[in-house]
Design a protein around this motif. Structure first.
Motif, short mmCIF file in Angstrom:
data_model
loop_
_atom_site.label_atom_id
_atom_site.label_comp_id
_atom_site.label_asym_id
_atom_site.label_seq_id
_atom_site.Cartn_x
_atom_site.Cartn_y
_atom_site.Cartn_z
N SER A 16 -8.08 -2.46 -6.25
CA SER A 16 -7.97 -1.41 -4.90
C SER A 16 -6.71 -0.62 -5.32
O SER A 16 -6.67 0.65 -5.04
CB SER A 16 -7.67 -2.07 -3.59
OG SER A 16 -6.61 -2.63 -3.57
N GLY A 22 -1.27 -10.28 -9.36
CA GLY A 22 -1.86 -10.64 -8.22
C GLY A 22 -3.17 -10.95 -8.52
O GLY A 22 -4.01 -11.02 -9.54
N CYS A 54 -1.98 -18.49 -12.77
CA CYS A 54 -2.96 -17.80 -13.33
C CYS A 54 -3.51 -18.21 -14.56
O CYS A 54 -4.61 -18.13 -14.94
CB CYS A 54 -2.46 -16.33 -13.47
SG CYS A 54 -1.00 -16.37 -14.61
N LEU A 68 -8.09 -14.63 -19.35
CA LEU A 68 -6.55 -14.67 -19.32
C LEU A 68 -6.26 -15.76 -20.48
O LEU A 68 -6.36 -15.38 -21.76
CB LEU A 68 -6.06 -14.95 -18.07
CG LEU A 68 -4.33 -15.13 -18.05
CD1 LEU A 68 -3.90 -14.04 -18.76
CD2 LEU A 68 -3.98 -15.61 -16.76
N THR A 95 0.99 -1.23 0.07
CA THR A 95 -0.04 -0.03 0.04
C THR A 95 0.94 1.40 0.20
O THR A 95 0.60 2.44 -0.77
CB THR A 95 -1.03 0.10 1.17
OG1 THR A 95 -1.71 -1.30 1.13
CG2 THR A 95 -1.87 1.12 1.18
N VAL A 115 1.94 1.80 -3.37
CA VAL A 115 0.95 2.32 -4.39
C VAL A 115 0.69 3.88 -4.10
O VAL A 115 0.51 4.50 -5.08
CB VAL A 115 -0.37 1.46 -4.09
CG1 VAL A 115 -1.56 2.09 -5.05
CG2 VAL A 115 -0.05 -0.12 -4.55
P1 NAD Z 1 -2.36 -11.26 -4.00
O1 NAD Z 1 -3.17 -10.28 -4.76
O2 NAD Z 1 -2.66 -11.78 -2.56
O3 NAD Z 1 -0.94 -10.69 -3.86
C1 NAD Z 1 0.24 -10.21 -4.89
C2 NAD Z 1 0.98 -9.25 -4.26
O4 NAD Z 1 0.39 -8.06 -3.95
C3 NAD Z 1 1.80 -9.78 -3.13
O5 NAD Z 1 3.11 -9.46 -3.29
C4 NAD Z 1 1.08 -9.20 -1.93
O6 NAD Z 1 1.77 -9.06 -0.67
C5 NAD Z 1 0.68 -7.81 -2.43
N1 NAD Z 1 -0.48 -7.03 -1.97
C6 NAD Z 1 -1.61 -7.75 -1.07
N2 NAD Z 1 -2.51 -6.84 -1.01
C7 NAD Z 1 -1.86 -5.54 -1.15
C8 NAD Z 1 -2.34 -4.13 -1.30
N3 NAD Z 1 -3.51 -4.15 -0.57
N4 NAD Z 1 -1.61 -3.12 -1.89
C9 NAD Z 1 -0.62 -3.63 -2.58
N5 NAD Z 1 -0.19 -4.92 -2.58
C10 NAD Z 1 -0.73 -5.92 -2.00
O7 NAD Z 1 -2.13 -12.42 -4.97
P2 NAD Z 1 -1.27 -13.79 -4.66
O8 NAD Z 1 -2.14 -14.69 -3.87
O9 NAD Z 1 0.15 -13.62 -4.47
O10 NAD Z 1 -1.14 -14.64 -6.07
C11 NAD Z 1 -2.41 -15.19 -6.81
C12 NAD Z 1 -3.20 -14.43 -7.65
O11 NAD Z 1 -2.51 -13.81 -8.59
C13 NAD Z 1 -4.26 -15.18 -8.61
O12 NAD Z 1 -5.37 -14.26 -8.41
C14 NAD Z 1 -3.52 -15.43 -9.78
O13 NAD Z 1 -4.41 -15.51 -10.86
C15 NAD Z 1 -2.78 -14.13 -10.05
N6 NAD Z 1 -1.63 -14.08 -11.01
C16 NAD Z 1 -2.06 -13.55 -12.10
C17 NAD Z 1 -0.87 -13.62 -13.09
C18 NAD Z 1 -1.05 -12.75 -14.38
O14 NAD Z 1 -0.12 -12.58 -15.11
N7 NAD Z 1 -2.65 -12.55 -14.89
C19 NAD Z 1 0.08 -14.19 -12.78
C20 NAD Z 1 0.54 -15.06 -11.55
C21 NAD Z 1 -0.64 -14.93 -10.75
#
Ligand code: NAD
Length: 495
Positions: free
Chosen positions: A235, A228, A284, A413, A213, A216
């Motif tokens: 958000s 992610g 993903c 995707l 956060t 961001v």
């Molecule tokens: P996540 O969203 O929980 O976390 C991703 C990253 O964001 C982590 O480093 C986490 O610490 C951080 N994060 C969490 N909350 C945050 C906030 N409020 N502000 C800023 N950063 C924050 O996801 P995950 O569990 O690590 O990964 C799984 C997800 O990622 C799945 O939904 C998957 O589909 C997606 N993913 C997408 C791709 C793609 O290229 N489209 C690739 C890999 C994973």
């Protein structure tokens, strides 16, 4: 004894200012402590942004091909250390060694592609509408990039973002997932060894709320590249709009493989096993739905259940293991919740369905490969991302119905169709709502030089990989050089 790791901020390895740490444990055996990492906060992020900002002016002036040479060297070091990096990756997030070797290789491929991009970064030259005037567009770096990554591709995804960011002349504040801090730390060590100047790269470990956060929200960060979950992505998009930051979001998926009645069923079987249960379904692009033509439904299901029941679960470092653990207990709980939701909605559990604790798996976060049959398009298990080894199977009666069912999700995707009919294949390429479509291949398998990303709820239109990502990390500057020696007024003097 396990090692204590640090952040890299301002050109130095340092603890979190609070002095707090968190543990990194092996999901295949949670008694194995891999190391402790700094549990950082806003003050650490502020220091990292300050460092990256200070370094920007010099880094942006280094010729892009020279920056590319440093990235090439990073690729070479990764190649030399490929097995060690991959073994540690399996230890910290669980996927089998062949897959972590692939993850590291994707980082190496991305390095070499990025290095060559340092010699392109094309702009345009365009004729002017006036005499003795030269028009061109050039690409300039943006400033400080905030990079936030997930745990499922601990090397590949950070390299997809950080190599292009650096080649384009940006400096970086990197927050990796707290489930995979070791691979991320190794990556930063490699960048430094390759010659990336200290302060150009900064890594801040810690949780999403405490570190993500502040990144961001930071007014001095120019762009955010995030991969992610869709919830967090939304958000970030809202928060970043306050500072008009450029944001790239790569989010969740609910990918499907269509198997038509004319498909090569053996080939389609190999594809769905790999797509659904590779990386324990935690990709993903994982195949989360199988859309199966009614004419081959019974036969294919028999083949599928027989083959999937033979998959061997275990520690990904052991030979012969097909499916490693899930990354943590939360993921196991999520999968369990969806198995319950699916069966309560009327899906038929034909394989698996439970956490797995036998033998060597007793102290890990394992879950059986699971197949839910007779799923219908409106069920939640047909539409929502599960992110685990669960395959929902839907029965369809025509090609048109298959495409309609595939598109019936908020995500877009990856997708796949197995058919021998070239007309159907091309119609599917046109009509499937997804950023990626495979014909006669599974939904997984990115290549570093091809654009990667999704449509609809999977992102906000940017792509990683290939040539497109370089647009994200640069601004266009439009340049006019008037060598006429007089004032020339466009649109006025010439018309
Ligand atoms: P996540 O969203 O929980 O976390 C991703 C990253 O964001 C982590 O480093 C986490 O610490 C951080 N994060 C969490 N909350 C945050 C906030 N409020 N502000 C800023 N950063 C924050 O996801 P995950 O569990 O690590 O990964 C799984 C997800 O990622 C799945 O939904 C998957 O589909 C997606 N993913 C997408 C791709 C793609 O290229 N489209 C690739 C890999 C994973």
């Amino acid at each position: 004894m396990s090692k204590k790791y640090q952040n890299f901020i301002g050109g130095k390895w340092v603890d979190a200012l609070s002095g707090e740490t968190f543990e990194n444990r092996n999901p295949a055996n949670w008694n194995e402590l891999i190391g402790t990492f700094p549990s950082s906060g806003k003050a650490d992020v502020d220091a990292a942004v300050k460092s990256a900002r200070e370094a920007f002016n010099e880094w942006r002036l280094m010729p892009a091909p020279e920056r590319g040479d440093i990235i090439k060297k990073a690729g070479d070091i990764m190649w030399d250390r490929k097995e060690e990096i991959s073994r540690n990756m399996t230890r910290e997030m669980g996927k089998v060694l062949a897959e972590t070797m692939g993850d590291t290789q994707e980082g190496i491929d991305t390095a070499y592609y990025a290095a060559s991009e340092g010699r392109r970064l094309f702009g345009h030259t365009v004729p002017s509408e006036l005499r003795n005037k030269f028009n061109m567009s050039i690409r300039i770096p943006m400033g400080v990039a905030g990079v936030i990554t997930p745990w499922n591709f601990p090397m590949a995804i950070p390299t997809w973002k950080i190599f292009p960011a650096l080649v384009c002349g940006n400096t970086v504040v990197f927050k990796p997932a707290s489930d995979t801090p070791l691979t991320a730390t190794t990556f930063v060590e490699i960048l430094l060894e390759a010659g990336v100047p200290p302060k150009v790269i900064n890594i801040v470990h810690g949780g999403g709320a405490n570190v993500g956060t502040p990144i961001v929200n930071h007014p001095d960060i120019n762009l955010i590249s995030f991969t992610g979950s869709t919830g967090v992505g939304k958000s970030i998009s809202k928060a970043a709009s306050d500072n008009l930051k450029r944001v790239s979001l790569e989010l969740g998926g609910k990918n499907a493989q269509i198997v038509m009645d004319d498909a090569d069923l053996e080939l389609a079987l190999e594809g769905v096993l790999w797509g659904a249960f590779g990386t324990t379904g935690q990709r993903c692009t994982a195949t989360s739905r199988l859309i199966l033509h009614e004419k081959v439904y019974d036969r294919f299901m028999e083949m599928l259940v027989a083959a999937a029941s033979k998959l061997k679960l275990g520690n990904g470092l052991q030979a012969g293991v097909d499916v490693g653990p899930m990354v943590n207990s939360d993921q196991v709980e999520t999968v369990q919740r969806y198995v319950k939701i699916g069966t309560e909605e009327g899906a038929k559990l034909v394989l698996g369905g439970k956490p797995y604790k036998d033998g060597d798996c007793a102290d890990g976060w394992f879950h059986e490969p699971t197949i839910l049959a007779e799923v219908t398009p409106e069920m939640r298990v047909a539409k929502e991302e599960i992110f685990g080894p669960v395959l929902s199977v839907l029965r369809i009666g025509s090609f048109e119905e298959a495409v309609k069912v595939l598109n019936n999700t908020e995500y877009g995707l990856s997708s796949s169709i197995y058919t021998r009919d070239v007309n159907r294949a091309f119609t599917a390429i046109r009509d499937i709502e997804a950023g990626i479509t495979y014909v006669n291949g599974p939904t997984i398998g990115a290549e570093a030089h091809m654009p990667f990303g999704g449509v609809k709820g999977t992102g906000n239109g940017h792509r990683e990989g290939g040539w497109e990502v370089y647009e994200f990390y640069t601004e266009t500057k439009t340049v006019f050089v008037d060598y006429s020696g007089k004032l020339q007024r466009a649109q006025i003097d010439n018309y």
